[in-house]
Design an enzyme around this catalytic site. Structure first.
Site, short mmCIF file in Angstrom:
data_model
loop_
_atom_site.label_atom_id
_atom_site.label_comp_id
_atom_site.label_asym_id
_atom_site.label_seq_id
_atom_site.Cartn_x
_atom_site.Cartn_y
_atom_site.Cartn_z
N LEU A 1 7.44 7.17 41.90
CA LEU A 1 6.23 7.17 42.72
C LEU A 1 5.83 8.59 43.06
O LEU A 1 6.69 9.45 43.28
CB LEU A 1 6.48 6.40 44.02
CG LEU A 1 7.07 4.99 43.89
CD1 LEU A 1 7.61 4.51 45.23
CD2 LEU A 1 6.02 4.03 43.36
N GLY B 1 4.91 16.35 40.64
CA GLY B 1 5.38 15.80 41.90
C GLY B 1 6.47 14.76 41.71
O GLY B 1 7.20 14.75 40.72
N CYS B 2 6.56 13.85 42.68
CA CYS B 2 7.69 12.93 42.76
C CYS B 2 7.77 11.92 41.61
O CYS B 2 8.83 11.34 41.39
CB CYS B 2 7.65 12.18 44.09
SG CYS B 2 7.87 13.25 45.54
N TRP B 3 6.67 11.68 40.89
CA TRP B 3 6.73 10.70 39.79
C TRP B 3 7.27 11.32 38.51
O TRP B 3 7.39 10.64 37.48
CB TRP B 3 5.38 10.05 39.55
CG TRP B 3 4.22 10.95 39.30
CD1 TRP B 3 3.39 11.50 40.24
CD2 TRP B 3 3.71 11.40 38.04
NE1 TRP B 3 2.42 12.26 39.64
CE2 TRP B 3 2.59 12.21 38.28
CE3 TRP B 3 4.10 11.18 36.71
CZ2 TRP B 3 1.85 12.82 37.27
CZ3 TRP B 3 3.36 11.77 35.69
CH2 TRP B 3 2.26 12.59 35.98
#
Length: 411
Positions: free
Chosen positions: A395, A180-182
């Site tokens: 994050l 994901g975004c991290w």
């Protein structure tokens, strides 16, 4: 080579053998910290214009006259602080694969076939842009780290990218799937460890996503009150970013953009359900708990960055530069409020949000690229807006917070 006993092993009080004089390292370590030598980005050519997207989405998916649904989507687009995004899913794609224009029709195989093709391609484009700036041959690359949430294949996407680039078969690869975004912060952290593991190590780190392929689907009454569905359609874009990392720059051949001195990863307790993505027959279905992520950041961010700040004498946050993942405008607002810094301190993050939306894992790397460009455009003395030290903040689901302490360099 001398045996373990011959090198002076003795037995301690617990009955364990301990070396008095360990054997010298066989692989020498670098003397200095990891440096960022180059940054490359790439996006698909198709652009989503945020102002006209609601009507276009309804037309592409054959949605009838549903003014409440359209007005809700228009409101979210108008208040997203995003002007445009890049996308792999086009009108032509939806016409060729009508299962995309459904909410729940089986389409996972189609989506994965597309993503498994385009993600390595866009990753290679970003990597070659980084290599061009670096100015060194691909044969100098010793390690590669790849992150994506958009593909599923064996061999993995890292293998496909390495072959497309023509990297040496001996290049050591690490593949981070479904992060994901991290993911952008994670490839930086792991890349730093690898760069400092051996002298002359040169690490290619890549984050690449095809979010629209995995998340595009028809808006329906069933999704009317699901904020996560609308956020996926309103914020997500596609693209890739690549960096070249290494320590001890080669004189007259490599010039650092940033130096990396510390990194951390923290999974916030009790927040695993804040953001969840589940693969289904219809693609990747996102689940987002409303207002939870901003609350998590507000409670924990200051404490998480304090460890890194203490290493450099605990400067004021206003005296540092900030490379923050712009998952949504509220994320950036909370970072400003929590760290007590003005909105302008996050201008590169706001600019990337405006022009690209949330690209998931590559986004914070796009911001890092924009930070050095923005600093130069504004006449700053360093690649960190004139500041010496700064943080890269990744994050994403978990809820994970990735931090890297960066030192800027003078122009």
């Amino acid at each position: 080579m001398a045996s373990y006993v011959e090198r002076g092993a003795v037995t301690n009080g617990h009955g364990h053998k301990v070396l008095q004089q360990p054997h010298p390292r066989l692989v020498p370590l670098p003397d200095g910290p990891t440096c960022v030598f180059a940054i490359g980005t790439a996006c698909p050519p198709t652009t989503i214009e945020q102002k006209t997207y609601p009507e276009k989405l309804f037309e592409m998916c054959g949605v009838g006259d549903n003014k409440p649904l359209l007005q809700k989507l228009k409101y979210m687009c108008d208040t997203s602080c995003i002007e445009k995004r890049h996308a792999f899913v086009t009108e032509e794609v939806v016409k060729e694969y009508p299962e995309f224009a459904s909410y729940s029709d089986k389409s996972l195989t189609t989506r994965l076939n597309m993503a498994n093709k385009v993600v390595p391609e866009i990753a290679v484009e970003a990597a070659m842009n980084a290599v061009q700036e670096w100015g060194r041959p691909l044969s100098d690359i010793t390690h590669m780290v790849v992150a994506t949430t958009s593909t599923l294949s064996i061999p993995g996407t890292d293998f496909v990218i390495a072959r497309k680039l023509g990297l040496k078969p001996s290049v050591q690869r690490i593949f981070m799937n479904q992060v994901g975004c991290w993911g952008g912060g994670a490839v930086m952290r792991v890349g730093r460890i690898l760069a400092e593991s051996a002298k002359d190590a040169r690490v290619l780190v890549i984050a690449a996503e095809a979010n629209t392929i995995m998340n595009f689907r028809k808006p329906t009454e069933e999704t009317f009150y699901k904020v996560d569905y609308f956020l996926a359609h309103v914020t997500l874009g596609d693209g890739a970013a690549a960096l070249i990392l290494g320590a001890d720059p080669k004189l007259n051949h490599e010039r650092p953009l940033y130096e990396m001195y510390w990194s951390s990863q923290t999974a916030i307790e009790g927040s695993a359900e804040a953001i969840v993505g589940t693969f289904s027959d219809a693609g990747l279905v996102q689940s987002l708990q409303k207002n939870v992520v901003p609350d998590i950041l507000g409670k924990h961010l200051k404490g998480l960055v304090s460890e890194g700040m203490e290493l450099i004498g605990s400067p004021s946050p206003t005296d540092m530069f900030w490379v923050v993942h712009p998952g949504a405008y509220r994320i950036l607002e909370v970072v400003s409020e929590t760290m007590d810094i003005k909105k302008e301190k996050l201008q590169p993050s706001w600019d990337i949000l405006r022009d690209f939306g949330n690209i998931s894992s590559p986004t914070c790397l796009f911001v890092l690229d924009e930070m050095r460009k923005y600093s130069k455009r504004t006449g700053a003395a360093t690649t960190g807006e004139g500041c010496e030290w700064g943080f890269l903040v990744g994050l994403g689901p978990g809820f994970n917070v990735e931090l890297t302490l960066l030192l800027s360099v003078p122009f």
